[in-house]
Design a protein around this motif. Structure first.
Motif, PDB file in Angstrom:
ATOM      1  N   GLY A   9       0.068  14.868  13.111  1.00 59.15           N
ATOM      2  CA  GLY A   9       0.150  14.269  12.043  1.00 59.15           C
ATOM      3  C   GLY A   9       0.524  13.279  11.469  1.00 59.15           C
ATOM      4  O   GLY A   9       0.141  12.877   9.880  1.00 59.15           O
ATOM      5  N   VAL A  10       0.658  12.002  12.474  1.00 55.89           N
ATOM      6  CA  VAL A  10       1.254  10.899  11.415  1.00 55.89           C
ATOM      7  C   VAL A  10       0.405   9.358  11.540  1.00 55.89           C
ATOM      8  O   VAL A  10       0.528   9.473  12.200  1.00 55.89           O
ATOM      9  CB  VAL A  10       2.730  10.488  12.520  1.00 55.89           C
ATOM     10  CG1 VAL A  10       3.590  11.866  12.048  1.00 55.89           C
ATOM     11  CG2 VAL A  10       1.720  10.741  14.405  1.00 55.89           C
ATOM     12  N   VAL A  11      -0.538   9.328  10.274  1.00 54.89           N
ATOM     13  CA  VAL A  11      -1.474   8.693   9.638  1.00 54.89           C
ATOM     14  C   VAL A  11      -1.225   8.080   8.367  1.00 54.89           C
ATOM     15  O   VAL A  11      -0.675   9.288   8.245  1.00 54.89           O
ATOM     16  CB  VAL A  11      -2.701   8.852  10.386  1.00 54.89           C
ATOM     17  CG1 VAL A  11      -3.722   8.057   9.632  1.00 54.89           C
ATOM     18  CG2 VAL A  11      -3.183   9.641  11.544  1.00 54.89           C
ATOM     19  N   ALA A  12      -1.205   7.518   8.344  1.00 56.77           N
ATOM     20  CA  ALA A  12      -0.197   7.112   6.812  1.00 56.77           C
ATOM     21  C   ALA A  12      -1.405   6.735   6.041  1.00 56.77           C
ATOM     22  O   ALA A  12      -2.912   6.766   5.935  1.00 56.77           O
ATOM     23  CB  ALA A  12      -0.189   5.300   6.744  1.00 56.77           C
ATOM     24  N   PRO A  13      -1.235   7.575   4.386  1.00 56.20           N
ATOM     25  CA  PRO A  13      -2.215   7.759   4.018  1.00 56.20           C
ATOM     26  C   PRO A  13      -2.216   6.662   3.337  1.00 56.20           C
ATOM     27  O   PRO A  13      -2.245   5.421   3.162  1.00 56.20           O
ATOM     28  CB  PRO A  13      -1.313   8.580   2.751  1.00 56.20           C
ATOM     29  CG  PRO A  13      -0.580   9.534   3.162  1.00 56.20           C
ATOM     30  CD  PRO A  13      -0.087   8.437   4.699  1.00 56.20           C
ATOM     31  N   SER A  14      -4.059   6.831   2.295  1.00 57.03           N
ATOM     32  CA  SER A  14      -3.855   5.346   2.032  1.00 57.03           C
ATOM     33  C   SER A  14      -4.315   4.338   2.697  1.00 57.03           C
ATOM     34  O   SER A  14      -6.085   4.162   2.712  1.00 57.03           O
ATOM     35  CB  SER A  14      -2.978   4.461   1.026  1.00 57.03           C
ATOM     36  OG  SER A  14      -3.877   3.358   0.649  1.00 57.03           O
ATOM     37  N   SER A  15      -4.068   4.159   3.464  1.00 59.37           N
ATOM     38  CA  SER A  15      -4.275   3.666   4.781  1.00 59.37           C
ATOM     39  C   SER A  15      -5.394   3.547   6.216  1.00 59.37           C
ATOM     40  O   SER A  15      -6.284   2.915   6.193  1.00 59.37           O
ATOM     41  CB  SER A  15      -3.312   1.673   4.899  1.00 59.37           C
ATOM     42  OG  SER A  15      -2.793   2.663   6.214  1.00 59.37           O
ATOM     43  N   GLY A  16      -4.990   5.299   6.423  1.00 63.76           N
ATOM     44  CA  GLY A  16      -5.201   5.916   7.356  1.00 63.76           C
ATOM     45  C   GLY A  16      -4.727   4.650   8.846  1.00 63.76           C
ATOM     46  O   GLY A  16      -5.881   4.512  10.141  1.00 63.76           O
ATOM     47  N   GLU A  17      -4.294   4.090   8.680  1.00 63.29           N
ATOM     48  CA  GLU A  17      -3.342   3.328  10.053  1.00 63.29           C
ATOM     49  C   GLU A  17      -2.306   4.527  10.638  1.00 63.29           C
ATOM     50  O   GLU A  17      -2.063   5.161   9.844  1.00 63.29           O
ATOM     51  CB  GLU A  17      -2.197   2.636   8.824  1.00 63.29           C
ATOM     52  CG  GLU A  17      -1.927   1.582  10.664  1.00 63.29           C
ATOM     53  CD  GLU A  17      -0.357   1.431  10.539  1.00 63.29           C
ATOM     54  OE1 GLU A  17       0.507  -0.072  11.498  1.00 63.29           O
ATOM     55  OE2 GLU A  17      -0.231   0.599   8.981  1.00 63.29           O
ATOM     56  N   GLY A  18      -3.364   4.078  12.198  1.00 65.61           N
ATOM     57  CA  GLY A  18      -2.807   5.406  13.020  1.00 65.61           C
ATOM     58  C   GLY A  18      -1.970   4.904  14.400  1.00 65.61           C
ATOM     59  O   GLY A  18      -0.969   5.774  14.732  1.00 65.61           O
ATOM     60  N   ILE A  19      -2.043   3.658  14.426  1.00 64.52           N
ATOM     61  CA  ILE A  19      -2.075   2.764  15.616  1.00 64.52           C
ATOM     62  C   ILE A  19      -0.437   3.227  16.453  1.00 64.52           C
ATOM     63  O   ILE A  19       0.449   3.514  16.888  1.00 64.52           O
ATOM     64  CB  ILE A  19      -2.488   1.896  16.791  1.00 64.52           C
ATOM     65  CG1 ILE A  19      -4.197   2.267  16.439  1.00 64.52           C
ATOM     66  CG2 ILE A  19      -2.104   1.712  18.653  1.00 64.52           C
ATOM     67  CD1 ILE A  19      -5.199   1.240  16.686  1.00 64.52           C
TER      68      ILE A  19
END
Length: 392
Positions: free
Chosen positions: A271-281
């Protein structure tokens, strides 16, 4: 017998496999061939440095971010003293998998089915792509890096089947020439309820191509129509479409990443995708690294509790950023009126500088207390309605 079988060959799994192989462990990397995750493809300078990404993997270098409000207000934010790199996941993921193999990880191409345990130990059961036959890989540990709605998480980790997510969809198009306001060195982020009622849309350049897409948690949203509307509004409707992709993007780290026995999660599976930005890589790759660290510690000590290190190491550095971004999303994404205020707030020079310093370096900037104070007061003024978006 493997020390670790890594399930999933995206950025998180590939980094975990590479790190473990370089540490001298016998590692297998199990991946389904041909899957490309929908992704804007932005990677910050810290990722490029921390994970030694060569320049030839960057298909574009972004020097400006444009925020677009529901009323069409445009706020351009320059990226001072640097750039944001853009990658095409089709080639970037393959590069990371190849690098893991060169480090010593054994590639297995197929689909994870289940884990079986008996007197011989733990075995990953998988279906080989070429033959269609079930195979068995004995291992001491398993890293589940098989993405959002992870099968490994669902079957093995308590709570792994209950993770909130956004459904993201994008279209990779041939990059236009001088069409409309498209800029090959600028990322456009569109905060407009007609495109996404609770998230955002994007136009991200990829050199010869571009990613145009959006995401939403709202059931019933027509993702393809919203993306078509975004393309039309951006002057990109007539650009040839190369491919279309959709997938869930998790929005909250799981409370637990291991099963207390022989499995630990990483990346989207955790579940480690940044809230708000949706940044995941970036966060996926960090997740792969801390999962590898936890697995190495467990293998060395024989203590299964060392698998908990993956989550504790990750949250020690990134928990505060995730909490701040989650609060921002809850505050500003709930209506077009709030989104208008959010874009207005982004016009503030303090917001621009601190936001991009935090993004580029992946940590909150604490060196400018007066700027933080000013931002806090302006934030309160917007959320309370004391000021009009048009005034800032």
């Amino acid at each position: 017998m493997y020390d670790v079988v890594v399930v999933g060959g995206g950025p998180s799994g590939a980094i975990a496999a590479e790190d473990l192989a370089r540490s001298g462990h016998k590692v297998a990397l199990l991946d389904r061939a041909g899957r490309i995750k929908p992704c804007g493809g932005a990677i910050p300078p810290r990722l490029i440095a921390d994970f030694d990404i060569p320049d030839d993997q960057l298909v574009a270098k972004i020097t400006t971010a444009r925020m677009i409000s529901p009323t069409g207000r445009r706020v351009d934010i320059p990226i001072e003293n640097g750039f944001v790199g853009m990658v095409d996941r089709e080639h970037f993921d393959a590069f990371l998998r190849d690098r893991a193999a060169k480090a010593g990880a054994e590639r297995l191409t197929g689909t994870w089915l289940r884990i079986e345990r008996d007197d011989t130990g733990t075995a990953v059961i998988w279906r080989e792509k070429e033959s269609g036959e079930e195979r068995r890989a004995l291992t001491r540990l398993v890293i589940g890096a098989d993405g959002a709605r992870s099968n490994v998480a669902r079957d093995e980790v308590p709570g792994g089947d209950r993770i909130p997510y956004v459904i993201a969809y994008h279209e990779i198009i041939e990059a236009p020439g001088a069409v409309g306001e498209y800029d090959p060195a600028r990322c456009d982020v569109v905060y407009d309820g007609r495109i996404s009622p609770d998230f955002y849309g994007w136009v991200f350049p990829h050199g010869k191509s571009a990613s145009v897409g959006m995401g939403s948690m709202v059931k019933g949203v027509d993702l393809k129509k919203a993306t078509a509307d975004l393309r039309a509004a951006s002057g990109l409707a007539d650009c040839p479409t190369i491919r279309r992709e959709g997938a869930p993007i998790p929005l909250k780290p799981l409370d637990r990443w291991d099963n207390g026995r022989d499995v630990v999660l990483s990346g989207d599976a955790a579940g480690v995708v940044a809230p708000s930005s949706g940044e995941g890589i970036y966060y996926a790759m960090v997740g792969g690294r801390v999962a590898a660290t936890a697995a190495s510690a467990c293998l060395a000590s024989g203590r299964v509790r060392d698998l908990r290190l993956a989550r504790s190491l990750f949250m020690r550095e990134h928990k505060t950023v995730f909490r701040v971004l989650g609060s921002m999303q809850n505050a500003y994404y709930r209506s077009d009126e709030r989104r208008e205020r959010f874009v207005s707030l982004c016009h503030d020079i303090d917001v621009q500088r601190l936001t991009f310093e935090a993004y580029m370096n992946k940590k909150l900037v604490r060196a400018r207390p007066l700027a933080h104070l000013r931002i806090g007061l302006k934030n309160l003024a917007h959320l309370s309605g004391l000021v009009s978006p048009a005034r800032t």
